[in-house]
Write a protein that holds these residues in place. Sequence first.
Motif, PDB file in Angstrom:
ATOM      1  N   ALA A 254       0.498   5.092   2.483  1.00 27.76           N
ATOM      2  CA  ALA A 254      -0.131   4.333   3.713  1.00 27.76           C
ATOM      3  C   ALA A 254      -0.615   5.181   5.115  1.00 27.76           C
ATOM      4  O   ALA A 254      -1.244   4.676   5.640  1.00 27.76           O
ATOM      5  CB  ALA A 254       0.729   2.998   3.996  1.00 27.76           C
TER       6      ALA A 254
ATOM      7  N   CYS B  51       3.116  -5.266  10.203  1.00 23.86           N
ATOM      8  CA  CYS B  51       3.329  -4.423   8.916  1.00 23.86           C
ATOM      9  C   CYS B  51       4.748  -4.111   8.644  1.00 23.86           C
ATOM     10  O   CYS B  51       5.739  -3.708   9.488  1.00 23.86           O
ATOM     11  CB  CYS B  51       2.595  -3.064   8.749  1.00 23.86           C
TER      12      CYS B  51
ATOM     13  N   THR C 218       3.877  -1.426   3.700  1.00 30.53           N
ATOM     14  CA  THR C 218       3.514  -0.211   3.570  1.00 30.53           C
ATOM     15  C   THR C 218       4.692   0.851   2.945  1.00 30.53           C
ATOM     16  O   THR C 218       5.853   0.722   3.490  1.00 30.53           O
ATOM     17  CB  THR C 218       2.736   0.491   4.624  1.00 30.53           C
TER      18      THR C 218
ATOM     19  N   VAL D 191       0.867  -1.257  -0.010  1.00 32.35           N
ATOM     20  CA  VAL D 191      -0.048  -0.197  -0.052  1.00 32.35           C
ATOM     21  C   VAL D 191       0.937   1.402   0.203  1.00 32.35           C
ATOM     22  O   VAL D 191       1.826   1.496   0.911  1.00 32.35           O
ATOM     23  CB  VAL D 191      -0.873   0.074   1.229  1.00 32.35           C
TER      24      VAL D 191
ATOM     25  N   VAL E 293      -4.947  -0.311   5.070  1.00 29.96           N
ATOM     26  CA  VAL E 293      -4.131  -1.548   5.911  1.00 29.96           C
ATOM     27  C   VAL E 293      -4.704  -2.255   6.884  1.00 29.96           C
ATOM     28  O   VAL E 293      -4.770  -3.301   6.944  1.00 29.96           O
ATOM     29  CB  VAL E 293      -2.747  -0.515   6.813  1.00 29.96           C
TER      30      VAL E 293
ATOM     31  N   GLY F 284      -4.998   5.271   2.913  1.00 27.76           N
ATOM     32  CA  GLY F 284      -4.086   4.331   3.239  1.00 27.76           C
ATOM     33  C   GLY F 284      -4.162   3.584   4.637  1.00 27.76           C
ATOM     34  O   GLY F 284      -4.097   2.285   4.661  1.00 27.76           O
TER      35      GLY F 284
END
Length: 252
Positions: free
Chosen positions: A11, A50, A32, A8, A20, A16
Motif C-alpha cells: 500500500a 485507514c 493496508t 491492499v 487506497v 498501492g
Amino acid sequence: MSNPVVLVTGAAGGVGRALVKRFIQGGWQVFTTDLSTEGLARLQSEHPACGIFAGDIRRPSTCTAVVAAALASFGRLDALVNAAGVWREGPVESFSEEDFDLVLDVNLKATFFMCSAAIPPLKASAGAIVNISSDAGRQGNRNAAAYCASKGGVTLLTKTLALDLAPCGVRCNAVSPGDIETPMLKFQAEHYGQGDPEGYYRELLAKYPQGDRACFIQPEEVAELAYFLCQPGARSITGADMAIDRGVSAGN
C-alpha cells in the motif's frame, strides 16, 4: 461499519497509494499492509481512517496476521487487492539466488498466501480478489526471466482461484499493466540503466505502439480498473486477465 472493506498489500508503493485513494473516494473502508513502516505512517497521515499493518508478507504467518488485524479493525472483508511487487533484472546465467528468491517470494508467494488467508472471510462476504500481475506475465521480457516467471504464476494462480472459488461466489481477476510511472520504475532506470536512466525510459517506451506519443501508465489508471473489478457491477467478471498496457500486448 457497514461500508465494504478492502485490504491492499504494497500500500505504500505507487500503485498501492493510488488504490487506497480510489477506494476511499468510493466510500470503502481500507486496511493496508506494507513492509515500510515509514510509508504506512505517511499513508495514514493522509488517510487517517485507514488501518495499517507493517509486516513481511513473504511469510505465511504474517499474511494470516494481516487478515486477522483487518477483521479486528473492521469486522469484515469484501475485497483483497494484491499490489505488492518488486523488480530485479539481468541474464539468467548471472542472476543471483538472492534476487530470484526475492522476486518470486514477494510477487508470487506473498500473493498466494495473502489469498489463502483472505479466502475464508471473502467467502462469507461473497467478495473479490484482484491480483496486480503484469504484461510480463503474458509474454517474455528480455533480461527479466525471474519477474516474468513470477507474474506468469500470478496470472495462472488468479485463473485457478477463479474456478475454485466460483461456487462460493468469490470472484478473482488479474490486472496486467505495462510500465507504470512509479518509484519501482524509477528504481529500474537508476539501477539497470547503466548510468543513463533517460535512455532506459526511452527503450521501454519504444515497445509501445503509440510511437512518439507513447507515455507511461499512471497508477490511477490501474487503481480505477482494480476498483471497478471489486464492484457489484462487475459480478460477471471472474478469471479474467485484463491488460492495461497501451496495447503493448495486443500483438502477442
